[in-house]
Design a protein around this motif. Structure first.
Motif, PDB file in Angstrom:
ATOM      1  N   HIS A   8      36.177  37.302  33.400  1.00 17.81           N
ATOM      2  CA  HIS A   8      37.506  37.418  34.011  1.00 17.81           C
ATOM      3  C   HIS A   8      38.400  36.380  33.328  1.00 17.81           C
ATOM      4  N   PRO A  57      27.492  34.406  44.998  1.00 16.97           N
ATOM      5  CA  PRO A  57      27.624  35.609  44.172  1.00 16.97           C
ATOM      6  C   PRO A  57      26.260  36.161  43.772  1.00 16.97           C
ATOM      7  N   MET A 106      31.511  37.153  36.139  1.00 17.54           N
ATOM      8  CA  MET A 106      32.653  36.277  36.421  1.00 17.54           C
ATOM      9  C   MET A 106      33.208  35.565  35.177  1.00 17.54           C
ATOM     10  N   ARG A 144      34.167  31.005  36.971  1.00 15.11           N
ATOM     11  CA  ARG A 144      35.277  31.495  36.148  1.00 15.11           C
ATOM     12  C   ARG A 144      36.007  30.372  35.440  1.00 15.11           C
ATOM     13  N   ASP A 158      41.548  28.877  38.266  1.00 13.64           N
ATOM     14  CA  ASP A 158      42.437  30.016  38.443  1.00 13.64           C
ATOM     15  C   ASP A 158      43.880  29.548  38.518  1.00 13.64           C
ATOM     16  N   HIS A 193      30.769  45.284  43.427  1.00 11.48           N
ATOM     17  CA  HIS A 193      31.721  44.278  43.911  1.00 11.48           C
ATOM     18  C   HIS A 193      32.649  44.831  44.987  1.00 11.48           C
ATOM     19  N   GLU A 225      32.272  31.178  42.948  1.00 13.62           N
ATOM     20  CA  GLU A 225      32.828  32.161  42.004  1.00 13.62           C
ATOM     21  C   GLU A 225      33.914  31.528  41.140  1.00 13.62           C
ATOM     22  N   GLN A 226      34.793  30.739  41.756  1.00 14.02           N
ATOM     23  CA  GLN A 226      35.848  30.081  40.982  1.00 14.02           C
ATOM     24  C   GLN A 226      35.270  29.100  39.973  1.00 14.02           C
ATOM     25  N   SER A 281      27.249  39.564  39.638  1.00  9.02           N
ATOM     26  CA  SER A 281      28.552  38.920  39.717  1.00  9.02           C
ATOM     27  C   SER A 281      28.580  37.625  38.906  1.00  9.02           C
ATOM     28  N   THR A 282      27.510  36.859  38.982  1.00 10.59           N
ATOM     29  CA  THR A 282      27.431  35.613  38.226  1.00 10.59           C
ATOM     30  C   THR A 282      27.548  35.881  36.738  1.00 10.59           C
ATOM     31  N   HIS A 290      32.230  46.471  39.084  1.00  8.08           N
ATOM     32  CA  HIS A 290      33.333  46.306  40.021  1.00  8.08           C
ATOM     33  C   HIS A 290      33.413  47.471  41.005  1.00  8.08           C
TER      34      HIS A 290
END
Length: 229
Positions: free
Chosen positions: A91, A80, A88, A168, A171, A31, A164-165, A84-85, A27
């Motif tokens: 999170h 991403p 994620m 995860r 959200d 990121h 990204e969403q 990041s992949t 991060h």
């Protein structure tokens, strides 16, 4: 902490203890620099919960609301990196709100932060906004405090799940958000228990179930910091 710009992305989530070391590395070193390289991003800050060992709050301050739908931002959300992949899915319990900043008082970056997630009582939206803005303007000048801000979630109408969403999962989102920062954590906590207690917020026009978090600053970055790397 004076907010920079007219919009923001406010996020809350948890990271399990076994992932925290890699999360902090990713991060801070990949990121945040990636986000601060996007046109219109003014500052990012990451805060660690002082009451929940796994909790974080992250705020991105944006120059204008339309940064939320800009090509530069959406391109990053939909492409991403491999790191990041991998990160994620860690999170957990993500609350992500795309916001307009409707009131911001104070200056500087402080070490202590309280976040309030709340909703107005039906029919009292205008009353609550006016009363909160007056209260926050006064609080930002009190000893031990440095900033008080009001953000209203306003998800872009064309918003759809990004890559990204999708990684995860779904959200959540806040409704109205109050941020209170200070150089004295005890002063921040006093306001949480007094001037911005759930009972007082109710008299101002808020529903009686605010979610309140306490945090300490972990890391902050601006585009100028990226340019210096």
């Amino acid at each position: 902490m004076s907010l920079l710009g007219k919009a923001a992305v406010a996020m809350w989530w948890s990271v399990r203890p076994e992932q925290r070391a890699e999360f902090g590395d990713w991060h801070s070193h990949e990121h945040f620099p990636e986000r601060m390289s996007i046109a219109g991003f003014r500052r990012g800050s990451r805060w660690s919960s002082t009451t929940d060992a796994e909790g974080f709050f992250v705020l991105y301050e944006l120059e204008q609301y339309d940064v939320l739908t800009s090509k530069g931002y959406l391109d990053r959300l939909n492409a991403p990196t491999s790191w990041s992949t991998r990160m994620m899915p860690h999170h957990l319990g993500m609350i992500r709100s795309q916001c307009r900043i409707v009131g911001s008082f104070g200056g500087g970056v402080a070490a202590a932060l309280a976040t309030f997630r709340l909703s107005p009582q039906a029919g009292r939206e205008a009353d609550l906004q006016e009363r909160l803005s007056k209260t926050l303007g006064v609080l930002a000048q009190e000893p031990g405090l440095t900033g008080a801000h009001l953000l209203l979630t306003d998800t872009p109408p064309t918003s759809s799940p990004t890559t990204e969403q999708q990684i995860r999962g779904k959200d959540g989102a806040a409704d109205w958000i109050v941020l209170l920062s200070g150089y004295d954590a005890d002063a921040v906590e006093h306001v949480v228990a007094d001037q911005l207690s759930p009972g007082v917020l109710g008299t101002l026009g808020a529903q009686n179930n605010p979610t309140i978090g306490r945090y300490r600053l972990a890391f902050t970055m601006t585009p100028q910091d990226v340019a210096a790397i």
